[in-house]
Design a protein around this motif. Structure first.
Motif, PDB file in Angstrom:
ATOM      1  N   ARG A 134       0.833  -1.213   0.000  1.00  0.00           N
ATOM      2  CA  ARG A 134       0.000   0.000   0.000  1.00  0.00           C
ATOM      3  C   ARG A 134       0.865   1.260   0.000  1.00  0.00           C
ATOM      4  O   ARG A 134       0.541   2.236  -0.674  1.00  0.00           O
ATOM      5  CB  ARG A 134      -0.924   0.002   1.207  1.00  0.00           C
ATOM      6  N   LEU A 135       1.956   1.243   0.739  1.00  0.00           N
ATOM      7  CA  LEU A 135       2.847   2.402   0.798  1.00  0.00           C
ATOM      8  C   LEU A 135       3.386   2.734  -0.589  1.00  0.00           C
ATOM      9  O   LEU A 135       3.377   3.894  -1.006  1.00  0.00           O
ATOM     10  CB  LEU A 135       4.004   2.134   1.765  1.00  0.00           C
ATOM     11  N   TYR A 136       3.841   1.724  -1.315  1.00  0.00           N
ATOM     12  CA  TYR A 136       4.444   2.003  -2.622  1.00  0.00           C
ATOM     13  C   TYR A 136       3.416   2.263  -3.712  1.00  0.00           C
ATOM     14  O   TYR A 136       3.698   3.022  -4.652  1.00  0.00           O
ATOM     15  CB  TYR A 136       5.461   0.916  -2.983  1.00  0.00           C
ATOM     16  N   ILE A 137       2.226   1.721  -3.591  1.00  0.00           N
ATOM     17  CA  ILE A 137       1.151   2.118  -4.519  1.00  0.00           C
ATOM     18  C   ILE A 137       0.761   3.568  -4.232  1.00  0.00           C
ATOM     19  O   ILE A 137       0.568   4.360  -5.158  1.00  0.00           O
ATOM     20  CB  ILE A 137      -0.049   1.153  -4.410  1.00  0.00           C
ATOM     21  N   PHE A 138       0.663   3.907  -2.954  1.00  0.00           N
ATOM     22  CA  PHE A 138       0.386   5.290  -2.557  1.00  0.00           C
ATOM     23  C   PHE A 138       1.445   6.235  -3.123  1.00  0.00           C
ATOM     24  O   PHE A 138       1.121   7.337  -3.569  1.00  0.00           O
ATOM     25  CB  PHE A 138       0.316   5.390  -1.027  1.00  0.00           C
ATOM     26  N   ALA A 139       2.704   5.812  -3.137  1.00  0.00           N
ATOM     27  CA  ALA A 139       3.783   6.655  -3.657  1.00  0.00           C
ATOM     28  C   ALA A 139       3.526   7.044  -5.103  1.00  0.00           C
ATOM     29  O   ALA A 139       3.689   8.211  -5.486  1.00  0.00           O
ATOM     30  CB  ALA A 139       5.130   5.937  -3.541  1.00  0.00           C
ATOM     31  N   SER A 140       3.127   6.077  -5.911  1.00  0.00           N
ATOM     32  CA  SER A 140       2.830   6.368  -7.319  1.00  0.00           C
ATOM     33  C   SER A 140       1.642   7.299  -7.464  1.00  0.00           C
ATOM     34  O   SER A 140       1.681   8.259  -8.236  1.00  0.00           O
ATOM     35  CB  SER A 140       2.542   5.082  -8.091  1.00  0.00           C
ATOM     36  N   LEU A 141       0.585   6.999  -6.739  1.00  0.00           N
ATOM     37  CA  LEU A 141      -0.621   7.821  -6.845  1.00  0.00           C
ATOM     38  C   LEU A 141      -0.380   9.242  -6.334  1.00  0.00           C
ATOM     39  O   LEU A 141      -0.774  10.220  -6.983  1.00  0.00           O
ATOM     40  CB  LEU A 141      -1.771   7.164  -6.077  1.00  0.00           C
ATOM     41  N   TYR A 142       0.278   9.346  -5.193  1.00  0.00           N
ATOM     42  CA  TYR A 142       0.533  10.661  -4.597  1.00  0.00           C
ATOM     43  C   TYR A 142       1.447  11.497  -5.483  1.00  0.00           C
ATOM     44  O   TYR A 142       1.196  12.691  -5.696  1.00  0.00           O
ATOM     45  CB  TYR A 142       1.137  10.475  -3.197  1.00  0.00           C
ATOM     46  N   SER A 143       2.494  10.890  -6.033  1.00  0.00           N
ATOM     47  CA  SER A 143       3.403  11.658  -6.889  1.00  0.00           C
ATOM     48  C   SER A 143       2.713  12.064  -8.191  1.00  0.00           C
ATOM     49  O   SER A 143       2.984  13.136  -8.729  1.00  0.00           O
ATOM     50  CB  SER A 143       4.701  10.898  -7.149  1.00  0.00           C
ATOM     51  N   ALA A 144       1.786  11.250  -8.694  1.00  0.00           N
ATOM     52  CA  ALA A 144       1.011  11.638  -9.875  1.00  0.00           C
ATOM     53  C   ALA A 144       0.093  12.821  -9.553  1.00  0.00           C
ATOM     54  O   ALA A 144      -0.056  13.742 -10.375  1.00  0.00           O
ATOM     55  CB  ALA A 144       0.198  10.457 -10.391  1.00  0.00           C
ATOM     56  N   VAL A 145      -0.491  12.815  -8.367  1.00  0.00           N
ATOM     57  CA  VAL A 145      -1.322  13.945  -7.935  1.00  0.00           C
ATOM     58  C   VAL A 145      -0.474  15.213  -7.845  1.00  0.00           C
ATOM     59  O   VAL A 145      -0.893  16.290  -8.294  1.00  0.00           O
ATOM     60  CB  VAL A 145      -2.022  13.638  -6.591  1.00  0.00           C
ATOM     61  N   ILE A 146       0.717  15.104  -7.284  1.00  0.00           N
ATOM     62  CA  ILE A 146       1.603  16.268  -7.203  1.00  0.00           C
ATOM     63  C   ILE A 146       1.893  16.804  -8.603  1.00  0.00           C
ATOM     64  O   ILE A 146       1.876  18.016  -8.832  1.00  0.00           O
ATOM     65  CB  ILE A 146       2.916  15.931  -6.464  1.00  0.00           C
ATOM     66  N   TRP A 147       2.163  15.909  -9.540  1.00  0.00           N
ATOM     67  CA  TRP A 147       2.431  16.340 -10.915  1.00  0.00           C
ATOM     68  C   TRP A 147       1.221  17.081 -11.488  1.00  0.00           C
ATOM     69  O   TRP A 147       1.369  18.139 -12.103  1.00  0.00           O
ATOM     70  CB  TRP A 147       2.809  15.141 -11.781  1.00  0.00           C
TER      71      TRP A 147
END
Length: 170
Positions: A107-120
């Motif tokens: 979950r942490l690493y899936i969150f990393a992808s989603l969160y960084s895409a949101v930041i972009w």
């Protein structure tokens, strides 16, 4: 320029910490995992360029574009880390002490992808909000083992509450 150096350093530091954390649990590899890791290495090598671009243009007419490029680079980094983890997980290369921890790290690493895409995506709208989200992300991912432990504890407490309600209702 010094601020860009610090941003670049902390970006790479967080990536290194998480890569190290991941590979404390990944005990086996193959050429496909090496290719995923190579993609991450490619993104790491692009990071100083994206950071320099950000530093040079942060206050000029190209500020939004440079922030978007930097954020896109970071988004690719999150995707690379998630790719490494998910491939290792599904290939059976992970040795971990519990299923709960495996779920929490995943979950942490899936969150990393989603969160960084949101930041972009936010970088197209507001540089300030984007940088604020970056700071939050750095704080989340600087200590991944603490976040995983917190996540596991939170889910245990929620499960205990559900069990207590079931017992009280019985």
């Amino acid at each position: 320029s010094f601020l860009a150096l610090l941003i670049g350093f902390f970006t790479l530091l967080v990536c290194w910490i998480n890569h190290h954390y991941m590979f404390t649990m990944i005990y086996k590899t193959n050429s496909v995992l090496a290719l995923f890791n190579g993609f991450k290495l490619l993104i790491v090598t692009i990071t100083p360029f994206a950071t320099a671009l950000l530093a040079k243009n942060i206050e000029g007419p190209w500020s939004t574009s440079s922030v978007c490029i930097y954020c896109f680079n970071f988004s690719l980094m999150g995707l690379a880390m998630t790719g490494i983890w998910l491939y290792a997980k599904y290939a059976g290369f992970i040795r971990i002490d519990s299923q709960k921890k495996l779920k929490a790290v995943t979950r942490l690493y899936i969150f990393a992808s989603l969160y960084s895409a949101v930041i972009w995506l936010v970088s197209f709208i507001s540089t300030f909000c984007c940088m604020l989200l970056f700071c939050i992300m750095f704080f989340i991912f600087i200590f991944p083992e603490k976040v995983v432990a917190w996540h596991m504890k939170r889910h245990k407490e929620q499960a205990d509450l559900v069990l207590d309600k079931e017992i009280a209702g019985a």
